[in-house]
Enzyme design. Structure first.
Site, PDB file in Angstrom:
ATOM      1  N   ARG A   1      33.286  11.025   4.072  1.00 42.83           N
ATOM      2  CA  ARG A   1      33.165  12.483   3.966  1.00 42.83           C
ATOM      3  C   ARG A   1      32.021  12.805   2.991  1.00 42.83           C
ATOM      4  NH1 ARG A   1      38.558  16.263   3.923  1.00 42.83           N
ATOM      5  NH2 ARG A   1      37.724  18.077   2.837  1.00 42.83           N
TER       6      ARG A   1
ATOM      7  N   ASP B   1      35.751  17.963  -2.938  1.00 38.58           N
ATOM      8  CA  ASP B   1      36.825  17.913  -1.936  1.00 38.58           C
ATOM      9  C   ASP B   1      36.523  16.884  -0.842  1.00 38.58           C
ATOM     10  OD1 ASP B   1      39.241  18.504  -0.676  1.00 38.58           O
ATOM     11  OD2 ASP B   1      38.374  20.122   0.523  1.00 38.58           O
TER      12      ASP B   1
ATOM     13  N   GLU C   1      46.317  19.432  -2.254  1.00 35.53           N
ATOM     14  CA  GLU C   1      46.080  20.799  -2.738  1.00 35.53           C
ATOM     15  C   GLU C   1      47.272  21.347  -3.521  1.00 35.53           C
ATOM     16  OE1 GLU C   1      44.776  19.988   0.429  1.00 35.53           O
ATOM     17  OE2 GLU C   1      42.828  19.976  -0.548  1.00 35.53           O
TER      18      GLU C   1
ATOM     19  N   ASP D   1      37.714  14.082   0.505  1.00 36.80           N
ATOM     20  CA  ASP D   1      38.739  13.074   0.798  1.00 36.80           C
ATOM     21  C   ASP D   1      38.094  11.918   1.552  1.00 36.80           C
ATOM     22  OD1 ASP D   1      40.077  15.825   0.935  1.00 36.80           O
ATOM     23  OD2 ASP D   1      41.833  14.526   0.935  1.00 36.80           O
TER      24      ASP D   1
ATOM     25  N   SER E   1      50.505  13.762   2.553  1.00 39.01           N
ATOM     26  CA  SER E   1      49.500  14.776   2.242  1.00 39.01           C
ATOM     27  C   SER E   1      50.008  15.618   1.077  1.00 39.01           C
ATOM     28  CB  SER E   1      49.293  15.694   3.444  1.00 39.01           C
ATOM     29  OG  SER E   1      49.069  14.960   4.616  1.00 39.01           O
ATOM     30  N   GLY E   2      49.165  16.553   0.640  1.00 43.06           N
ATOM     31  CA  GLY E   2      49.586  17.495  -0.401  1.00 43.06           C
ATOM     32  C   GLY E   2      48.633  17.538  -1.582  1.00 43.06           C
TER      33      GLY E   2
ATOM     34  N   THR F   1      51.408  14.233   7.966  1.00 39.34           N
ATOM     35  CA  THR F   1      50.816  14.613   9.254  1.00 39.34           C
ATOM     36  C   THR F   1      50.275  13.404  10.010  1.00 39.34           C
ATOM     37  OG1 THR F   1      48.711  15.030   8.142  1.00 39.34           O
ATOM     38  CG2 THR F   1      50.143  16.939   8.496  1.00 39.34           C
TER      39      THR F   1
END
Lengths: 572, 216
Positions: free
Chosen positions: A329, A302, A194, A304, A191-192, A176
Site C-alpha cells: 500500500r 494509513d 480505526e 495497512d 480488523s478494527g 472480514t
C-alpha cells in the site's frame, strides 16, 4: 388422514429429499487436497496456499473468450461491498456476503442449496460491511464475522456446528477476512485498527472451535519489539489483520500482513511501532513468530500492509530465490527471501508515484523518509500515494506459465491530511484525523486527471514492467489469472468486469455488471466445462474513494448498489 | 528490516485467557451479573455468548428512552444531573446525552442505541415536524446511523446536518433527520422533548427503532 391430505403430506416429505439427492455427495476437504487442489476446484481464498489467484484451467482462453457469456446469476439481496470469491468444491459453491451470510449453491446451475444468516447484534457498528469468503476443511465451511465470531457450518446443510467468539466486538474488533485452513486448524485475524484494537492472528481447532494459539501483532512492553512503543500505547496499537495469509508447507510457516498502527498520528507513538505495517512468518502449529519484515516504520499515512505475500520462485543474478512478493500500500513492490527460519530483504522499488521514501536501505530494506511528507499534529501534510495506497486490499495474482506478477494499482493519486489529538474510548473511533479531512483528502494531479487505476504485469526476474492497462479513475478489482493466458478483474466505477491477454495486456473482453465489481474472481469446472465466477456489489472503500473523488472532481459518478453472483461460460 | 525473532509476542492460552484480556473485555458489573450463569465458550476463552449479544430492555440500564425520563450529559461523571434547556447553547456542537430514570436513579447506559444527540437551533429555522417535538428549540436525535449502526458524531454547521463517520451519510436536523447524502436508507430516529421547570423531559419514545435496519 384423508387421502388427498396424505398425498400432500407424502409429496411434501419427498420433494426436498429429491432436491437434495440431485446434488452429488460432498467431497471432504483434506490436507492433501489443500496442498494440491484439483484444477476444477477453487478451495480457498486465492486457490492455493501460495496465494497466486491462479486457475490452471484453459478451456476458456485468449482465442475464444469472445464467446464468454453469462451462464447464471444470483441476486444476494444484500447491499454494500461484495468481495468474496465464489469458492467451489466438486460442484458445491460457497459465497459470503455482507452481513455475515453464507450462500451454498449448485455451481453449475446456481440453485440455492442453503443459506446461513448470522444473527447480528443490534448495537454492532459495521465500518466495513463486507466479507471475503469461507474456508473449507473436512465437511465444514468456516466464516469469520463482523461481530468477531468464527463459525463452523455443516457443508451439506448449513447448520451451525460450533461458533467461537474470537474477540470483543464492543471494543471494535471485527472479522472480514476468509479464514485459512491448515492441517486441522482454522486461522483468522481481526480488523478494527480505526477503533484502537490490538491485532492478532489466532488458530482454532477445526473440529471443536477451541483456541489453539494466538499471536499478537503488537508486542507487550516486556516482549521483543515492545520497546518500539511509548509506554501505555501498545494496547491500542492497531496492527489489524484483515486479509488471509499464505502458507509454505515445506517450512510449516504461514505468512500474514499487518495493518497500520493506531491512532494515525505518529507523533503520539514515536518509535518503529513493531509489528505494524509488517509481514509476519508464524509457525502454523504454535503461532511462534519465526521472522518478519516491517515494510515501513512509524506509519502516518494509513498504509495497512495487510495483503499476505505471494510465494513465488524468482531468479535474481543467476540465483534462485524462494521469495515472498508484496505490492505494498506504500507504493513499493517488495521482494523478500524466505528460509526455514528467517526472512531476508532482497529488493524493493516503487510501482506507483511515491514521494515519502527518500531511499530504501539496500541491506535491510528499511526506508528513510522525506521530512516534508512526515505527518505531524496540527500540520497539513501532502503525500503520494493516497491513504488508499498504491494497492489496497485487492489481491495481486501470479501466473506460472507467463511468469508474470499482476498488480491492481492506483497510480498518480495523492492526499493531504492534518493530524489532530485523539483520545481512546472503548468502541469509538480512534483516528487522529477529522472526518471532514478524510472526505476531502484526495489531491488530484495532472497525471491523476489523466488516469489512476492500472493493471500492471511485472517480470520479477528482470524487475521489469511488461505491460500496463490504464483505467480513467480507480481500480478496486482483485485479480485472477488462468492457464488460458487470461487475467480477470473488475474494480472500475463503470461496472465493467474485464479480461486481458495475460502475456500482452490486450483487453479482450468486458461485461457490464449489475453493480461495480470488487469481488475476488474464481474459476472452476463442472462436468468438464470451465466457468468464471465473480461477485458484483460496490461498497466499502471503493465507494468511499468515489465519494472523495466526487468531492474534488467536476463530475459525480453513480455506481448502482446491490450484490449478485455472476457465473460465465463459453457459448456453444 | 528483516531478522529472526523467536518466542516473542506469542501469548499462550494460559496467559492470554483467550480473547478477553483485561483491557479489551470490559465487562461491567451489570453484565457480569447477567453473564455469571452463562456457559464458558472453550477452555481458553472468557468471552461468553451472552456478553456479545445486545439484550434490550432486560433492566433499567438497557431499556430504551422512556416517557418521563430526564437527560444527562454522557461525558459528565459523578452523580447524574438532569440537563436543562439552558444547558444547551444555541448553534453549538451537539451534546451526547443519555436517558435518566429519576425514580430508580438509573442512567440508561446499558446500550449504545440509547445515545442521543441534543441540539438547539432557532425555532424559526426548524420545519413544523421538528418544531413540534422540540422544547424551546432543543431537540434530540438517535446518535446511531440507520445504515450500518455507526456513531453519527460529526456536526456540519454549514449544512445544519449530522454526519456518520463510517460511510458519510448526512441527516438534516431541521427536517426531521431526513437523509441528504450517503447510503443511509432512512431518517435518523428522533423522540420528542418537553420542558418541565426548565428541565428537559422525554415526551415520546423513538419514532422508529434506532440502529441499522439490516436486510435479509
Amino acid at each position: 388422514m384423508k387421502r388427498h391430505h396424505l398425498y400432500r403430506f407424502l409429496l411434501a416429505a419427498v420433494l426436498p429429499l429429491a432436491a437434495v439427492a440431485a446434488e452429488p455427495s460432498y467431497t471432504p476437504v483434506t490436507n492433501a487436497r489443500l496442498l494440491n487442489p484439483e484444477p476444477q476446484n477453487w478451495l480457498m481464498y486465492r486457490a492455493n496456499y501460495s496465494g497466486w489467484g491462479y486457475s490452471p484451467l484453459k478451456q476458456i482462453n485468449e482465442h475464444n473468450i469472445g464467446k464468454l457469456k453469462l451462464a447464471w446469476s444470483y441476486s444476494t439481496g444484500m447491499m454494500e461491498g461484495h468481495q468474496a470469491p465464489p469458492i467451489v468444491n466438486n460442484g458445491y459453491m460457497f459465497v459470503t456476503t455482507p452481513n455475515n451470510q453464507v450462500i451454498a449453491l449448485a455451481a453449475k446451475t446456481g440453485r440455492e442449496l442453503w443459506r446461513y444468516k448470522k444473527t447480528i447484534p443490534d448495537e454492532l457498528q459495521q465500518l466495513h460491511p463486507t466479507n471475503r469468503g469461507v474456508a473449507l476443511y473436512g465437511d465444514k465451511v468456516y466464516i469469520g464475522t463482523t461481530d468477531a465470531f468464527l463459525v463452523a457450518l455443516d457443508a451439506k446443510t448449513g447448520k451451525e456446528s460450533w461458533k467461537t467468539p474470537i474477540a470483543d466486538w464492543k471494543a471494535g474488533y471485527y472479522t472480514t477476512l476468509a479464514p485459512l485452513a491448515i492441517n486441522g486448524k482454522i486461522l483468522v485475524g481481526c480488523s478494527g485498527g480505526e477503533y484502537g484494537i490490538r491485532g492478532f492472528v489466532a488458530a482454532f481447532d477445526a473440529e471443536t472451535g477451541k483456541e489453539i494459539w494466538r499471536t499478537y501483532t503488537i508486542p507487550a512492553p516486556d516482549q521483543p519489539g515492545g520497546d518500539t512503543w511509548p509506554a501505555g500505547t501498545y494496547e491500542h496499537g492497531g496492527g489489524s489483520v484483515w486479509i488471509t495469509g499464505t502458507y509454505d508447507p515445506q517450512t510449516n510457516l504461514t505468512f500474514w500482513g499487518t495493518g497500520n498502527p493506531g491512532p494515525w498520528t505518529p507523533d503520539t507513538r514515536k518509535g518503529d511501532n513493531l509489528y505494524a505495517n509488517s509481514m509476519l512468518a508464524l509457525n502454523a502449529d504454535t503461532g511462534a513468530l519465526e521472522g518478519f519484515h516491517q515494510y515501513h516504520w512509524n506509519d502516518g499515512w494509513d498504509w495497512d500492509e495487510v495483503s499476505a505475500p505471494l510465494l513465488i520462485d524468482v531468479e535474481r543474478d543467476g540465483k534462485k530465490i524462494k521469495s515472498l512478493v508484496h505490492a505494498g500500500r506504500n507504493g513499493y513492490l517488495w521482494l523478500l527471501e524466505r528460509t526455514s527460519s528467517t526472512v531476508n530483504f532482497v529488493d524493493a522499488w516503487p510501482f506507483v508515484k511515491q514521494n515519502v521514501f527518500s531511499s530504501v536501505d539496500k541491506k535491510t530494506g528499511r526506508p528513510s523518509y522525506d521530512p516534508d511528507h512526515i505527518m505531524h499534529i496540527g500540520k497539513a501534510v501532502g503525500f503520494c500515494p493516497s491513504l488508499w495506497g498504491g494497492k489496497d486490499w485487492p489481491p495481486e495474482a501470479y501466473n506460472p506459465i507467463t511468469g508474470l506478477f499482476y498488480v491492481p494499482a492506483n497510480n498518480n493519486l495523492c492526499a493531504e491530511l492534518t493530524n489532530i489529538e485523539s483520545k481512546y474510548t472503548k468502541g469509538e473511533l480512534y483516528l487522529g484525523v477529522s472526518l471532514e479531512n478524510i472526505l476531502t483528502n484526495v489531491r488530484m494531479t495532472v497525471e491523476s486527471r489523466d488516469h489512476i487505476g492500472e493493471v500492471q504485469a511485472w517480470d520479477l526476474n528482470g524487475r521489469k514492467k511488461v505491460w500496463t492497462h490504464n483505467y480513467p479513475e480507480m481500480n478496486w478489482g482483485p485479480l485472477m489469472t488462468t492457464g488460458g493466458n487470461l487475467v480477470f478483474g473488475g474494480g472500475t466505477n463503470d461496472r465493467l468486469f474485464h479480461a486481458f491477454d495475460a502475456s500482452t495486456g490486450k483487453l479482450l473482453w468486458q461485461y457490464p455488471a449489475s453493480s461495480g465489481v470488487e469481488g475476488v474472481p474464481s474459476s472452476f469446472a463442472v462436468d468438464g466445462e470451465q466457468y468464471i465466477a465473480v461477485q458484483a456489489g460496490w461498497g466499502v472503500d471503493a465507494q468511499r474513494m468515489q465519494g472523495a473523488f466526487d468531492a474534488v472532481l467536476d463530475h459525480k459518478t453513480i455506481v448502482p448498489q446491490g450484490g449478485s453472483i455472476l457465473v460465465f461460460k463459453l457459448d456453444k | 528490516m528483516a531478522q529472526k525473532e523467536k518466542d516473542i509476542v506469542v501469548a499462550r492460552p494460559s496467559e492470554s485467557a483467550g480473547a478477553c484480556t483485561a483491557h479489551s473485555c470490559d465487562i461491567s458489573r451489570r453484565t457480569f451479573v447477567r453473564a455469571a450463569g452463562s456457559v464458558l465458550i472453550g477452555s481458553s476463552s472468557l468471552l461468553r455468548l451472552s456478553d456479545l449479544h445486545a439484550d434490550e430492555g432486560t433492566n433499567a440500564h438497557d431499556q430504551r428512552p422512556t416517557i418521563g425520563d430526564r437527560l444527562v450529559n454522557a461525558a459528565t461523571e459523578g452523580a447524574p444531573t438532569p440537563l436543562k434547556v439552558s444547558d444547551i447553547p444555541e448553534n453549538s456542537n451537539p451534546i451526547i446525552a443519555l436517558p435518566y430514570d429519576t425514580a430508580s436513579n438509573t442512567v440508561r447506559d446499558g446500550s449504545r442505541l440509547n445515545k442521543l444527540l441534543l441540539l438547539r437551533l432557532p425555532v424559526e429555522s426548524l420545519d413544523a415536524e421538528t418544531r413540534a417535538r422540540a422544547a424551546d428549540g432543543v431537540f434530540a436525535y438517535s446518535a446511531t446511523c440507520t445504515h450500518q449502526g455507526c456513531e453519527v458524531s460529526q456536526w456540519l454547521p454549514a449544512d445544519q446536518a449530522l454526519m456518520c463517520f463510517c460511510h458519510f451519510s448526512k441527516f438534516d436536523v431541521r427536517a426531521a433527520g431526513s437523509v441528504t447524502a450517503g447510503p443511509a436508507p432512512s431518517n435518523l430516529p428522533y423522540l420528542s422533548l418537553r420542558s418541565e421547570g426548565g428541565e428537559l423531559v422525554i415526551a415520546s419514545a423513538f419514532n422508529t427503532k434506532p440502529g441499522a435496519k439490516r436486510s435479509g
